[in-house]
Motif scaffolding. Structure first.
Motif, PDB file in Angstrom:
ATOM      1  N   VAL A   1       0.853  -1.190   0.000  1.00  0.00           N
ATOM      2  CA  VAL A   1       0.000   0.000   0.000  1.00  0.00           C
ATOM      3  C   VAL A   1       0.890   1.241   0.000  1.00  0.00           C
ATOM      4  N   HIS A   2       0.564   2.196  -0.832  1.00  0.00           N
ATOM      5  CA  HIS A   2       1.311   3.455  -0.931  1.00  0.00           C
ATOM      6  C   HIS A   2       1.140   4.262   0.364  1.00  0.00           C
ATOM      7  N   PRO A   3       2.253   4.848   0.860  1.00  0.00           N
ATOM      8  CA  PRO A   3       2.136   5.592   2.127  1.00  0.00           C
ATOM      9  C   PRO A   3       1.150   6.757   2.074  1.00  0.00           C
ATOM     10  N   LYS A   4       0.920   7.280   0.871  1.00  0.00           N
ATOM     11  CA  LYS A   4      -0.026   8.394   0.752  1.00  0.00           C
ATOM     12  C   LYS A   4      -1.433   7.950   0.369  1.00  0.00           C
ATOM     13  N   ALA A   5      -1.659   6.659   0.296  1.00  0.00           N
ATOM     14  CA  ALA A   5      -3.016   6.181  -0.010  1.00  0.00           C
ATOM     15  C   ALA A   5      -3.973   6.751   1.032  1.00  0.00           C
ATOM     16  N   GLN A   6      -5.152   7.122   0.597  1.00  0.00           N
ATOM     17  CA  GLN A   6      -6.120   7.698   1.532  1.00  0.00           C
ATOM     18  C   GLN A   6      -6.662   6.615   2.465  1.00  0.00           C
ATOM     19  N   SER A   7      -6.469   6.876   3.734  1.00  0.00           N
ATOM     20  CA  SER A   7      -6.858   5.928   4.764  1.00  0.00           C
ATOM     21  C   SER A   7      -8.332   5.525   4.672  1.00  0.00           C
ATOM     22  N   GLY A   8      -9.169   6.522   4.488  1.00  0.00           N
ATOM     23  CA  GLY A   8     -10.609   6.288   4.468  1.00  0.00           C
ATOM     24  C   GLY A   8     -11.087   5.542   3.230  1.00  0.00           C
ATOM     25  N   ARG A   9     -10.232   5.484   2.235  1.00  0.00           N
ATOM     26  CA  ARG A   9     -10.647   4.814   0.995  1.00  0.00           C
ATOM     27  C   ARG A   9     -10.057   3.422   0.840  1.00  0.00           C
ATOM     28  N   LEU A  10      -9.400   2.938   1.880  1.00  0.00           N
ATOM     29  CA  LEU A  10      -8.848   1.581   1.794  1.00  0.00           C
ATOM     30  C   LEU A  10      -9.989   0.570   1.754  1.00  0.00           C
ATOM     31  N   SER A  11      -9.801  -0.465   0.949  1.00  0.00           N
ATOM     32  CA  SER A  11     -10.805  -1.534   0.944  1.00  0.00           C
ATOM     33  C   SER A  11     -10.662  -2.330   2.234  1.00  0.00           C
ATOM     34  N   GLY A  12     -11.683  -3.093   2.552  1.00  0.00           N
ATOM     35  CA  GLY A  12     -11.607  -3.953   3.731  1.00  0.00           C
ATOM     36  C   GLY A  12     -10.430  -4.901   3.621  1.00  0.00           C
ATOM     37  N   ALA A  13     -10.225  -5.402   2.396  1.00  0.00           N
ATOM     38  CA  ALA A  13      -9.122  -6.345   2.188  1.00  0.00           C
ATOM     39  C   ALA A  13      -7.774  -5.675   2.427  1.00  0.00           C
ATOM     40  N   GLN A  14      -7.652  -4.433   1.968  1.00  0.00           N
ATOM     41  CA  GLN A  14      -6.384  -3.711   2.184  1.00  0.00           C
ATOM     42  C   GLN A  14      -6.150  -3.453   3.665  1.00  0.00           C
ATOM     43  N   ALA A  15      -7.199  -3.024   4.330  1.00  0.00           N
ATOM     44  CA  ALA A  15      -7.074  -2.761   5.767  1.00  0.00           C
ATOM     45  C   ALA A  15      -6.665  -4.037   6.491  1.00  0.00           C
ATOM     46  N   ASP A  16      -7.274  -5.140   6.121  1.00  0.00           N
ATOM     47  CA  ASP A  16      -6.937  -6.414   6.756  1.00  0.00           C
ATOM     48  C   ASP A  16      -5.502  -6.830   6.454  1.00  0.00           C
ATOM     49  N   ARG A  17      -5.069  -6.510   5.246  1.00  0.00           N
ATOM     50  CA  ARG A  17      -3.702  -6.866   4.879  1.00  0.00           C
ATOM     51  C   ARG A  17      -2.705  -6.037   5.684  1.00  0.00           C
ATOM     52  N   ILE A  18      -3.009  -4.767   5.851  1.00  0.00           N
ATOM     53  CA  ILE A  18      -2.121  -3.924   6.660  1.00  0.00           C
ATOM     54  C   ILE A  18      -2.077  -4.460   8.090  1.00  0.00           C
ATOM     55  N   HIS A  19      -3.239  -4.834   8.590  1.00  0.00           N
ATOM     56  CA  HIS A  19      -3.290  -5.387   9.945  1.00  0.00           C
ATOM     57  C   HIS A  19      -2.451  -6.656  10.071  1.00  0.00           C
ATOM     58  N   GLU A  20      -2.632  -7.528   9.103  1.00  0.00           N
ATOM     59  CA  GLU A  20      -1.894  -8.795   9.105  1.00  0.00           C
ATOM     60  C   GLU A  20      -0.383  -8.547   9.073  1.00  0.00           C
ATOM     61  N   LYS A  21       0.045  -7.617   8.210  1.00  0.00           N
ATOM     62  CA  LYS A  21       1.472  -7.325   8.107  1.00  0.00           C
ATOM     63  C   LYS A  21       1.977  -6.610   9.352  1.00  0.00           C
ATOM     64  N   MET A  22       1.129  -5.799   9.924  1.00  0.00           N
ATOM     65  CA  MET A  22       1.519  -5.117  11.156  1.00  0.00           C
ATOM     66  C   MET A  22       1.829  -6.144  12.233  1.00  0.00           C
ATOM     67  N   ARG A  23       0.957  -7.122  12.389  1.00  0.00           N
ATOM     68  CA  ARG A  23       1.185  -8.162  13.397  1.00  0.00           C
ATOM     69  C   ARG A  23       2.457  -8.948  13.075  1.00  0.00           C
ATOM     70  N   LYS A  24       2.608  -9.263  11.805  1.00  0.00           N
ATOM     71  CA  LYS A  24       3.755 -10.064  11.388  1.00  0.00           C
ATOM     72  C   LYS A  24       5.070  -9.306  11.601  1.00  0.00           C
ATOM     73  N   VAL A  25       5.087  -8.051  11.151  1.00  0.00           N
ATOM     74  CA  VAL A  25       6.316  -7.255  11.243  1.00  0.00           C
ATOM     75  C   VAL A  25       6.722  -7.047  12.700  1.00  0.00           C
ATOM     76  N   VAL A  26       5.753  -6.705  13.520  1.00  0.00           N
ATOM     77  CA  VAL A  26       6.050  -6.478  14.934  1.00  0.00           C
ATOM     78  C   VAL A  26       6.569  -7.763  15.567  1.00  0.00           C
ATOM     79  N   ASP A  27       5.906  -8.855  15.266  1.00  0.00           N
ATOM     80  CA  ASP A  27       6.287 -10.137  15.837  1.00  0.00           C
ATOM     81  C   ASP A  27       7.716 -10.535  15.437  1.00  0.00           C
TER      82      ASP A  27
END
Length: 264
Positions: free
Chosen positions: A183-209
């Motif tokens: 996802v592009h850092p300047k992508a509009q937060s409010g316009r993310l698809s559910g799938a994109q939001a979930d992917r960011i969440h998944e990667k966030m958990r993975k990266v932190v872990d």
DNA sequence: AGTACCACCTGACGGC
DNA sequence: TGCCGTCAGGTGGTAC
């Protein structure tokens, strides 16, 4: 350096070195790092006490001390770290506050640049309230994250870094998460698809872990992460293209223009 | 509610 | 060698 994974490592270090030991003396070398507490007050609160437990919330380390209620809150700024060492060995260069235990060892709160803070709070909850911190990025479930991220306007990267929304992510790990989520850092937060939001969440958990498992050492994370390439070859490990560097709400951001499109 | 800019600090690095 | 601008993973305040 300190973002969530770094502070997690500091917290574990603190637990291993500083718990259940009587503090003989607190030495404040640079009062500038004290946040609304005087040297005197800090000394009086901690001397002849001991730390009973430690935890982390976002980028804060919190340590409860006993024989009187209270918590020490440490924020590391951009250059903070802890060092536990024997009394008679050399003091680290940027040691700002030191806890001298009666066992002959010290714990130093170090900060090259003086952007870190040491404070006293009544409880972790009080700190969260005072700083208006959101939930910890490492303990946020998918639905909470989706609501949080899609409920905000503006670019996604500053939303990830906003400690009031979710606590713990900074510049480096936000770039890493967005890179992996494509996802592009300047992508509009409010316009993310559910799938994109979930992917960011998944990667966030993975990266932190993974970052925590690798002791937050950029050299030890997998080579397909952005992190090891960011200050070296700047080649995208996914497509082989060059990374680009742009400013996003004032912070330098590295991303791959081929892998991270604004819309997809 | 966003963003842009400044301030707070020290130190490393590259260009001249 | 030295001086200078720029940059750095932090937050907080201001103004628009």
């Amino acid at each position: 350096m300190p973002e969530l994974p770094d502070v997690e490592i500091f917290t574990r270090y603190f637990k291993k070195t500083a718990l259940h030991k009587t503090i003989g003396e607190v030495r404040v070398n640079t009062a500038k790092v004290l946040d609304r507490v005087s040297s005197r007050e800090l000394r009086q609160s901690l001397e002849s006490k001991s730390f009973a437990e430690a935890r982390r919330h976002g980028k804060y380390l919190l340590a409860r001390f006993v024989k009187q209620r209270g918590w020490l809150a440490l924020h590391f700024g951009m250059t903070g770290y802890l060092e536990y060492f024997k009394d008679n060995s050399r003091t680290p260069r940027h040691s700002r506050v030191e806890f001298l235990f009666r066992n002959g060892y010290r714990l130093a709160f170090c900060n090259q640049r003086l952007l870190g803070k040491a404070a006293l709070v009544d409880s972790p909850e009080q700190l969260k309230g005072k700083k208006d911190l959101g939930p910890d990025a490492g303990r946020l479930n998918k639905d909470e994250f989706r609501a949080l991220i899609r409920g905000s306007r503006g670019a996604v990267k500053p939303a990830l870094m906003d400690q009031k929304r979710l606590a713990g992510l900074g510049n480096i790990y936000s770039d890493e998460i967005l890179f992996q989520a494509r996802v592009h850092p300047k992508a509009q937060s409010g316009r993310l698809s559910g799938a994109q939001a979930d992917r960011i969440h998944e990667k966030m958990r993975k990266v932190v872990d993974i970052a925590v498992r690798k002791k937050a050492d950029p050299q030890r994370v997998p080579r397909d992460f952005l992190l090891p390439h960011r200050d070296t070859d700047r080649i995208c490990p996914s497509c082989g293209g060059r990374f680009k560097k742009i400013k996003v709400s004032g912070r330098s951001s590295t991303y791959c223009p081929r892998c991270q499109k604004k819309t997809r």
